[in-house]
Design a protein around this motif. Sequence first.
Motif, PDB file in Angstrom:
ATOM      1  N   CYS A  37       0.871  -1.082  -0.527  1.00 41.98           N
ATOM      2  CA  CYS A  37      -0.414  -0.417  -0.129  1.00 41.98           C
ATOM      3  C   CYS A  37       0.559   1.534   0.004  1.00 41.98           C
ATOM      4  O   CYS A  37       2.065   0.890   0.431  1.00 41.98           O
ATOM      5  CB  CYS A  37      -1.256   0.221   1.015  1.00 41.98           C
ATOM      6  SG  CYS A  37      -2.209   1.139   1.144  1.00 41.98           S
ATOM      7  N   GLY A  38       0.615   2.648  -0.315  1.00 39.18           N
ATOM      8  CA  GLY A  38       1.158   3.398  -0.884  1.00 39.18           C
ATOM      9  C   GLY A  38       1.575   4.207   0.875  1.00 39.18           C
ATOM     10  O   GLY A  38       2.575   5.013   0.688  1.00 39.18           O
ATOM     11  N   THR A  39       0.407   4.072   0.920  1.00 34.55           N
ATOM     12  CA  THR A  39      -0.119   4.967   2.074  1.00 34.55           C
ATOM     13  C   THR A  39       0.708   4.386   3.171  1.00 34.55           C
ATOM     14  O   THR A  39       1.106   5.481   3.956  1.00 34.55           O
ATOM     15  CB  THR A  39      -1.511   4.799   2.713  1.00 34.55           C
ATOM     16  OG1 THR A  39      -2.219   5.700   1.835  1.00 34.55           O
ATOM     17  CG2 THR A  39      -1.360   6.151   3.626  1.00 34.55           C
ATOM     18  N   HIS A  40       0.849   2.989   3.343  1.00 36.20           N
ATOM     19  CA  HIS A  40       1.679   2.082   4.285  1.00 36.20           C
ATOM     20  C   HIS A  40       3.177   2.571   3.384  1.00 36.20           C
ATOM     21  O   HIS A  40       4.241   2.851   5.258  1.00 36.20           O
ATOM     22  CB  HIS A  40       1.615   0.593   3.636  1.00 36.20           C
ATOM     23  CG  HIS A  40       1.019   0.048   4.252  1.00 36.20           C
ATOM     24  ND1 HIS A  40      -0.336  -1.036   4.624  1.00 36.20           N
ATOM     25  CD2 HIS A  40       0.563   0.191   6.823  1.00 36.20           C
ATOM     26  CE1 HIS A  40      -0.833  -1.380   5.736  1.00 36.20           C
ATOM     27  NE2 HIS A  40      -0.372   0.123   6.706  1.00 36.20           N
ATOM     28  N   THR A  41       3.990   3.004   2.565  1.00 39.15           N
ATOM     29  CA  THR A  41       4.968   3.561   1.972  1.00 39.15           C
ATOM     30  C   THR A  41       5.590   4.505   2.435  1.00 39.15           C
ATOM     31  O   THR A  41       6.900   4.838   3.615  1.00 39.15           O
ATOM     32  CB  THR A  41       4.982   3.406   0.803  1.00 39.15           C
ATOM     33  OG1 THR A  41       4.536   1.762  -0.069  1.00 39.15           O
ATOM     34  CG2 THR A  41       6.599   4.135   0.433  1.00 39.15           C
ATOM     35  N   VAL A  42       4.274   5.236   2.747  1.00 37.86           N
ATOM     36  CA  VAL A  42       4.922   6.563   3.179  1.00 37.86           C
ATOM     37  C   VAL A  42       5.145   6.902   4.642  1.00 37.86           C
ATOM     38  O   VAL A  42       5.927   7.696   5.048  1.00 37.86           O
ATOM     39  CB  VAL A  42       3.588   7.387   2.285  1.00 37.86           C
ATOM     40  CG1 VAL A  42       4.289   9.150   3.129  1.00 37.86           C
ATOM     41  CG2 VAL A  42       4.158   7.943   1.246  1.00 37.86           C
ATOM     42  N   SER A  43       4.303   6.146   5.554  1.00 41.00           N
ATOM     43  CA  SER A  43       4.489   6.417   6.645  1.00 41.00           C
ATOM     44  C   SER A  43       4.924   5.117   7.410  1.00 41.00           C
ATOM     45  O   SER A  43       6.124   6.811   8.072  1.00 41.00           O
ATOM     46  CB  SER A  43       2.756   6.012   7.525  1.00 41.00           C
ATOM     47  OG  SER A  43       2.639   5.397   8.477  1.00 41.00           O
ATOM     48  N   ILE A  44       5.519   4.370   6.876  1.00 38.96           N
ATOM     49  CA  ILE A  44       6.805   3.417   7.219  1.00 38.96           C
ATOM     50  C   ILE A  44       7.785   4.747   7.053  1.00 38.96           C
ATOM     51  O   ILE A  44       9.190   4.740   8.005  1.00 38.96           O
ATOM     52  CB  ILE A  44       6.590   2.825   6.464  1.00 38.96           C
ATOM     53  CG1 ILE A  44       6.232   1.341   6.960  1.00 38.96           C
ATOM     54  CG2 ILE A  44       8.485   2.151   6.876  1.00 38.96           C
ATOM     55  CD1 ILE A  44       6.529   0.363   5.465  1.00 38.96           C
ATOM     56  N   PHE A  45       8.687   5.149   6.242  1.00 33.32           N
ATOM     57  CA  PHE A  45       9.419   6.047   5.978  1.00 33.32           C
ATOM     58  C   PHE A  45       9.377   7.482   6.642  1.00 33.32           C
ATOM     59  O   PHE A  45      10.216   8.248   7.537  1.00 33.32           O
ATOM     60  CB  PHE A  45       9.274   7.120   3.962  1.00 33.32           C
ATOM     61  CG  PHE A  45       9.951   5.699   3.510  1.00 33.32           C
ATOM     62  CD1 PHE A  45      11.554   5.742   3.828  1.00 33.32           C
ATOM     63  CD2 PHE A  45       9.772   5.188   2.701  1.00 33.32           C
ATOM     64  CE1 PHE A  45      12.603   4.476   2.903  1.00 33.32           C
ATOM     65  CE2 PHE A  45      10.055   3.715   2.026  1.00 33.32           C
ATOM     66  CZ  PHE A  45      11.441   3.825   1.980  1.00 33.32           C
ATOM     67  N   GLN A  46       8.307   7.906   6.800  1.00 34.64           N
ATOM     68  CA  GLN A  46       7.523   9.586   7.247  1.00 34.64           C
ATOM     69  C   GLN A  46       8.165   9.031   8.611  1.00 34.64           C
ATOM     70  O   GLN A  46       8.210  10.532   9.535  1.00 34.64           O
ATOM     71  CB  GLN A  46       6.862  10.086   6.954  1.00 34.64           C
ATOM     72  CG  GLN A  46       6.093  11.295   7.079  1.00 34.64           C
ATOM     73  CD  GLN A  46       4.520  11.992   6.905  1.00 34.64           C
ATOM     74  OE1 GLN A  46       3.852  11.021   7.067  1.00 34.64           O
ATOM     75  NE2 GLN A  46       4.656  13.208   6.229  1.00 34.64           N
ATOM     76  N   SER A  47       7.591   8.067   9.040  1.00 32.71           N
ATOM     77  CA  SER A  47       7.669   8.255  10.841  1.00 32.71           C
ATOM     78  C   SER A  47       9.069   7.360  11.425  1.00 32.71           C
ATOM     79  O   SER A  47       9.225   7.884  13.408  1.00 32.71           O
ATOM     80  CB  SER A  47       6.637   6.864  11.529  1.00 32.71           C
ATOM     81  OG  SER A  47       6.940   5.878  11.320  1.00 32.71           O
TER      82      SER A  47
END
Length: 374
Positions: A37-47
């Motif tokens: 999921c692209g939203t998981h991708t961003v969340s994992i990196f962003q956090s």
Amino acid sequence: MDFSASFQNPELCRALLARLEREMEAWGRPARFMEVCGTHTVSIFQSGLRSLLPPGLTHLSGPGCPVCVTHEAEVALFLELAGRDKTLLATFGDLVRVPGPDGRSLKHAQADGARVQIVYSPLDAVRLAGEHPGDSVVFLGVGFETTAPAVAGAVLSARRRGVTNFCVLSCHKLVPPVLRVLLEKDQGRSRSIDAFLLPGHVAVVLGLEPFRFVAESHGRPAVVAGFEPADILSALCLMLEQLRTGRPAAVNAYGRAVDAGGSPAALAVLNQVFRVCDARWRGLGLIPDSGLTLRDEFASFNAVERLGLSLPDTAPIPGCRCGQVLSGSITPDQCPLFGKSCTPRNPTGPCMVSSEGSCAAWYRYQGANPAPAR
């Protein structure tokens, strides 16, 4: 404790990280998980979670970005349509900057005079068609099961309102079939993916049932999770526990949003307008029964039928390794173009374009120094 109901909480995250470390020690070997999921991708990196994972636990980004998996031939077709007279293309914003096989994008076509309109909803495209009765308004339908019901709703709205100059070029993709392909490629050799973090948004529509095969047929843990750090860490703990105990299962750890049967209303409208078809995926080729096309009774709203379209033969973008990134074969920094000729300002491939693209996330949060390509 019900971790699935937890939002961002530093103390809980520290406890989950400690649990994750204990699970890794008990497992006693490396583990690789893939989020889809692209939203998981961003969340994992962003956090910053990626930098906090215990040694030996590797995170891979999968084919979870809808713009990224759009095939080169589909982008070439978008550009061909943009050059037609009396044609107005309606699209979501990220798609405008995706390069075609010749390096040109819809943004370039727009600068040359093509009529390309960014919309925020498929219903905006129906409105545009009503405002431009002398034009064919083509909505570029990309995305997964998450966005397809809204596109189906727009088709139903256009039919109800008698908007006859609106049509959809459906390039929608289905997530379960691509997971089957990734798992089949993993069979018979050392496994490159040990567990899957399943797409939360898609699961809201589909529920858990379509993903059970990941565990039941392929023996891999599969967990639907939310997008807060605690959600993701809890899912990783569940995955490692399943690996350690040898009891892989498909689990819904996002109960506050995902019901076992998905969304009956969304599925009803999707199935009313669309039927399953074969589809091309960037880097993975033609995958049977992995796409959506409009049913025969909606042929007048199908851009392929209405405008006589067909996908052109195209060659991959030279040097671009987005396909290998999407399948977890390499990480973004292992592409020879990453951070050099391919940057968010000047993207070569779609994974550097989309806000959900793994290359764009890596560039933004990990830096632009590429590792040696392999």
